[in-house]
Design a protein around this motif. Structure first.
Motif, PDB file in Angstrom:
ATOM      1  N   ARG A 160     -25.169 -19.896 -58.276  1.00  0.00           N
ATOM      2  CA  ARG A 160     -24.826 -18.791 -59.173  1.00  0.00           C
ATOM      3  C   ARG A 160     -23.950 -17.756 -58.504  1.00  0.00           C
ATOM      4  N   GLY A 161     -23.495 -18.070 -57.289  1.00  0.00           N
ATOM      5  CA  GLY A 161     -22.541 -17.222 -56.619  1.00  0.00           C
ATOM      6  C   GLY A 161     -23.123 -16.084 -55.821  1.00  0.00           C
ATOM      7  N   ARG A 162     -24.406 -16.146 -55.503  1.00  0.00           N
ATOM      8  CA  ARG A 162     -25.035 -15.070 -54.739  1.00  0.00           C
ATOM      9  C   ARG A 162     -24.781 -15.239 -53.243  1.00  0.00           C
ATOM     10  N   GLU A 166     -27.712 -11.078 -51.034  1.00  0.00           N
ATOM     11  CA  GLU A 166     -28.208 -10.941 -52.407  1.00  0.00           C
ATOM     12  C   GLU A 166     -29.401 -11.854 -52.653  1.00  0.00           C
ATOM     13  N   ILE A 167     -29.353 -13.050 -52.084  1.00  0.00           N
ATOM     14  CA  ILE A 167     -30.473 -13.983 -52.226  1.00  0.00           C
ATOM     15  C   ILE A 167     -31.707 -13.405 -51.539  1.00  0.00           C
ATOM     16  N   ALA A 168     -31.506 -12.833 -50.372  1.00  0.00           N
ATOM     17  CA  ALA A 168     -32.612 -12.235 -49.619  1.00  0.00           C
ATOM     18  C   ALA A 168     -33.266 -11.122 -50.437  1.00  0.00           C
ATOM     19  N   GLN A 169     -32.451 -10.320 -51.081  1.00  0.00           N
ATOM     20  CA  GLN A 169     -32.973  -9.219 -51.889  1.00  0.00           C
ATOM     21  C   GLN A 169     -33.720  -9.742 -53.105  1.00  0.00           C
ATOM     22  N   THR A 170     -33.184 -10.753 -53.750  1.00  0.00           N
ATOM     23  CA  THR A 170     -33.806 -11.319 -54.951  1.00  0.00           C
ATOM     24  C   THR A 170     -35.151 -11.967 -54.647  1.00  0.00           C
ATOM     25  N   LEU A 171     -35.216 -12.713 -53.549  1.00  0.00           N
ATOM     26  CA  LEU A 171     -36.432 -13.444 -53.201  1.00  0.00           C
ATOM     27  C   LEU A 171     -37.343 -12.679 -52.235  1.00  0.00           C
TER      28      LEU A 171
END
Length: 211
Positions: A160-162, A166-171
């Motif tokens: 999804r282009g993260r 950004e992935i670290a923040q989301t998860l």
């Protein structure tokens, strides 16, 4: 360390322009040029450059066929060659009208082992071409079973282009942990970089166009 680059394009003026721009950088050395894909492949096998900067539309052997044989940074206009080039193994793409600074940065990004894909562009382009030209999903879908639940989540966000941050923040993970997960995903799925991971995610059905 100096990044050794080969430029492959059927237009002599384009080759000369790219060569002059890149050679002016202290950390980049243009070690060869070729006017078509066939000669580009042979030159690459002889010189073993770090990056091959190659156009996709050329006589003798086009960039798509050459991409199946050489690791490269691909430069071309936006059309359905984008998706096909990524599937063929190109490490990224850059428009010919991109600013000079972008070309220099692109060579450095690919030389460092990363894929040159702007997240926002990646999602739009690959989703669009995956919708238009879906590939068989049998084998990719089966390979997904080798991933853990967390690795699957990470791959989904990569597609999804993260970015890793950004992935670290989301998860709610450390960025280094995300990098480890991405590395494991690439290893388990026998993929070279994030570009191939994005294509795989769409072809396997993990991520659907338009999501």
């Amino acid at each position: 360390m100096t990044t050794r680059v080969i430029i492959v394009d059927d237009q002599a003026m384009v080759r000369a322009g790219f060569a002059a721009l890149l050679a002016a950088q202290s950390d980049i050395d243009v070690v060869g040029e070729a006017p078509d894909g066939a000669q580009g492949v042979e030159l690459s096998r002889l010189i073993h450059p770090d990056v091959v900067l190659m156009d996709v539309r050329m006589p003798e052997m086009d960039g798509l066929e050459a991409a199946r044989r050489v690791l490269m940074l691909t430069t071309f206009d936006v059309d359905d060659y984008v998706y096909e080039a990524l599937r063929a193994g190109a490490s990224g793409f850059l428009l010919k009208n991109a600013p000079p600074a972008d070309l220099i940065a692109a060579v450095r990004v690919v030389a460092s082992g990363d894929a040159l894909l702007a997240p926002s562009v990646t999602r739009r382009l690959i989703a669009d071409f995956a919708r238009q030209r879906p590939a068989a999903r049998g084998k990719p879908a089966l390979l997904l079973k080798a991933l853990t639940e967390r690795e699957t989540e990470v791959l989904t966000l990569v597609a999804r282009g993260r970015s890793n941050a950004e992935i670290a923040q989301t998860l709610v993970l450390a960025e280094q942990t995300v990098k480890t997960h991405v590395s494991r995903v690439l290893t388990k799925l026998d993929l070279r970089d994030r570009a191939q991971a994005v294509v795989f995610a769409y072809e396997s059905g993990l991520v659907a166009p338009g999501e």
